[in-house]
Design an enzyme around this catalytic site. Structure first.
Site, PDB file in Angstrom:
ATOM      1  N   ASP A  49       0.861  -1.193   0.000  1.00 25.09           N
ATOM      2  CA  ASP A  49       0.000   0.000   0.000  1.00 25.09           C
ATOM      3  C   ASP A  49       0.896   1.242   0.000  1.00 25.09           C
ATOM      4  O   ASP A  49       2.104   1.152   0.241  1.00 25.09           O
ATOM      5  CB  ASP A  49      -0.905   0.013   1.249  1.00 25.09           C
ATOM      6  CG  ASP A  49      -1.841   1.225   1.266  1.00 25.09           C
ATOM      7  OD1 ASP A  49      -2.480   1.497   0.229  1.00 25.09           O
ATOM      8  OD2 ASP A  49      -1.922   1.918   2.299  1.00 25.09           O
ATOM      9  N   SER A  50       0.274   2.384  -0.254  1.00 26.18           N
ATOM     10  CA  SER A  50       1.021   3.641  -0.192  1.00 26.18           C
ATOM     11  C   SER A  50       1.498   3.928   1.231  1.00 26.18           C
ATOM     12  O   SER A  50       2.412   4.713   1.432  1.00 26.18           O
ATOM     13  CB  SER A  50       0.114   4.788  -0.638  1.00 26.18           C
ATOM     14  OG  SER A  50      -0.983   4.893   0.248  1.00 26.18           O
ATOM     15  N   CYS A  99      -4.435  -1.543  -1.984  1.00 26.13           N
ATOM     16  CA  CYS A  99      -4.629  -0.113  -2.206  1.00 26.13           C
ATOM     17  C   CYS A  99      -5.612   0.032  -3.372  1.00 26.13           C
ATOM     18  O   CYS A  99      -5.334  -0.455  -4.478  1.00 26.13           O
ATOM     19  CB  CYS A  99      -3.267   0.488  -2.548  1.00 26.13           C
ATOM     20  SG  CYS A  99      -3.310   2.216  -3.040  1.00 26.13           S
ATOM     21  N   GLU A 133      -1.953   8.476   8.439  1.00 24.85           N
ATOM     22  CA  GLU A 133      -0.514   8.178   8.410  1.00 24.85           C
ATOM     23  C   GLU A 133       0.185   8.774   9.636  1.00 24.85           C
ATOM     24  O   GLU A 133       1.186   8.249  10.106  1.00 24.85           O
ATOM     25  CB  GLU A 133       0.127   8.760   7.143  1.00 24.85           C
ATOM     26  CG  GLU A 133      -0.255   8.045   5.854  1.00 24.85           C
ATOM     27  CD  GLU A 133       0.350   6.641   5.752  1.00 24.85           C
ATOM     28  OE1 GLU A 133       1.539   6.478   6.068  1.00 24.85           O
ATOM     29  OE2 GLU A 133      -0.394   5.717   5.370  1.00 24.85           O
ATOM     30  N   CYS A 187     -11.192   3.197   0.273  1.00 18.32           N
ATOM     31  CA  CYS A 187      -9.741   3.379   0.415  1.00 18.32           C
ATOM     32  C   CYS A 187      -9.368   2.527   1.618  1.00 18.32           C
ATOM     33  O   CYS A 187     -10.078   2.552   2.637  1.00 18.32           O
ATOM     34  CB  CYS A 187      -9.439   4.854   0.673  1.00 18.32           C
ATOM     35  SG  CYS A 187      -7.752   5.187   1.223  1.00 18.32           S
ATOM     36  N   HIS A 234      -7.261   2.856   3.809  1.00 16.89           N
ATOM     37  CA  HIS A 234      -7.004   3.620   5.034  1.00 16.89           C
ATOM     38  C   HIS A 234      -8.296   3.856   5.834  1.00 16.89           C
ATOM     39  O   HIS A 234      -8.252   4.034   7.054  1.00 16.89           O
ATOM     40  CB  HIS A 234      -6.433   5.006   4.686  1.00 16.89           C
ATOM     41  CG  HIS A 234      -4.971   5.017   4.365  1.00 16.89           C
ATOM     42  ND1 HIS A 234      -4.472   4.586   3.161  1.00 16.89           N
ATOM     43  CD2 HIS A 234      -3.900   5.430   5.090  1.00 16.89           C
ATOM     44  CE1 HIS A 234      -3.151   4.748   3.155  1.00 16.89           C
ATOM     45  NE2 HIS A 234      -2.782   5.253   4.304  1.00 16.89           N
TER      46      HIS A 234
HETATM   47  N1  DGL Z   1      -4.855   3.202   0.806  1.00 19.51           N
HETATM   48  C1  DGL Z   1      -4.969   3.662  -0.495  1.00 19.51           C
HETATM   49  C2  DGL Z   1      -6.249   3.300  -1.207  1.00 19.51           C
HETATM   50  O1  DGL Z   1      -6.861   2.322  -0.850  1.00 19.51           O
HETATM   51  C3  DGL Z   1      -4.272   4.883  -0.961  1.00 19.51           C
HETATM   52  C4  DGL Z   1      -4.439   6.141  -0.209  1.00 19.51           C
HETATM   53  C5  DGL Z   1      -3.497   7.181  -0.711  1.00 19.51           C
HETATM   54  O2  DGL Z   1      -2.285   6.948  -0.651  1.00 19.51           O
HETATM   55  O3  DGL Z   1      -3.967   8.217  -1.179  1.00 19.51           O
HETATM   56  O4  DGL Z   1      -6.653   3.955  -2.124  1.00 19.51           O
END
Ligand code: DGL
Length: 266
Positions: free
Chosen positions: A8-9, A71, A150, A182, A184
């Site tokens: 993931d990012s 992600c 984050e 997302c 996150h």
């Molecule tokens: N967790 C990520 C997603 O599901 C990316 C969030 C990001 O880095 O902007 O899209």
């Protein structure tokens, strides 16, 4: 047992790793967080594709038999290219759960909270087209939320305020269902409940993604022969000790049951 790469990012994919550790604790995992470059959601599609491909190639070199692109943004922008480049490896992506949301929404009005890059991707919009006009979707980019998560501030006042702003158009449209599009955003569950109580159904696809991972591992069972270690390696492009601290804070899985390592990578 298999070695599974999860990418993931940043810390968002921990929501998928958490579920994987519940359903499939016996495997080894490498969790790769490209934290120095988070958030991905506001970057160009070319950049996201190139970087996601590079990181999946890195995981393939570490001998991962399966890679979970944990992600939504990277999946939306790059999954085809990743699958094309890594033909021998099973690649599992994540997508906003708009299909289950459409099925479950009593009023047929669904909010989708995701990154800008996911919401404007062809992949997402092609799926959306198959579900409209029967269901109405209110798309909302969650700008600013990922950096807060984050920074370990998923439950902060700042997150609550920003969430309230982002959820307003969704609530005004009368949505009864909200897609956490997302990885996150499952970490905002408590803040969302604080704002909305139980009056909206939250759709998060991590369980479904891990079920798919399980099916894939069953298919590959014959070919994977590794000793059982139950090991998790956390890799961060920014700061591996804060990744580990956040993993311990955000995840429900009992990390003590695993042997854990954290390393930097670039
Ligand atoms: N967790 C990520 C997603 O599901 C990316 C969030 C990001 O880095 O902007 O899209």
């Amino acid at each position: 047992m298999a070695l599974i790469g999860v990418f993931d990012s940043g810390v968002g994919g921990l929501s998928i790793l958490d579920e994987a550790l519940c359903q499939l604790p016996e495997h080894d995992y490498i969790y790769l967080a490209d934290s120095i470059n988070a958030p991905y959601g506001e970057k160009s599609s070319e950049w996201i594709t190139a970087r996601s491909l590079e990181l999946c190639q890195y995981l393939a070199k570490q001998d991962c038999q399966v890679i979970v692109v944990a992600c939504n943004t990277a999946t939306a922008q790059a999954i085809e290219q990743i699958r094309h480049a890594l033909k021998g490896i099973a690649i599992i992506g994540v997508e906003p759960g708009i299909k289950p949301a459409a099925m479950h929404s009593p009023k047929g009005i669904v909010g989708v909270l995701a990154t800008e890059a996911t919401l404007k991707s062809d992949k997402f919009n092609a799926l959306l087209d198959t579900l409209t006009p029967e269901c109405q979707f209110i798309k909302q980019a969650g700008a600013g939320l990922v950096p807060l998560i984050e920074a370990g501030q998923a439950d902060s006042e700042a997150a609550l305020e920003l969430l309230a702003e982002h959820l307003e158009p969704i609530l005004n449209a009368g949505a009864d269902t909200l897609v956490l599009g997302c990885t996150h955003f499952p970490f905002l569950r408590r803040s969302i409940r604080k704002l909305l109580g139980e009056r909206i159904t939250l759709i998060d696809t991590s369980e479904a993604v891990v079920r798919q991972l399980k099916r894939q591992l069953e298919l590959q069972q014959q070919t994977i022969e590794r000793e059982h270690h139950g090991k998790i390696t956390f890799l961060s492009s920014k700061d591996e000790s804060s990744l580990l601290t956040l993993a311990k804070e955000l995840m429900h899985a009992d990390l003590h049951l695993h042997s854990i390592q954290a390393r930097a990578f670039s």
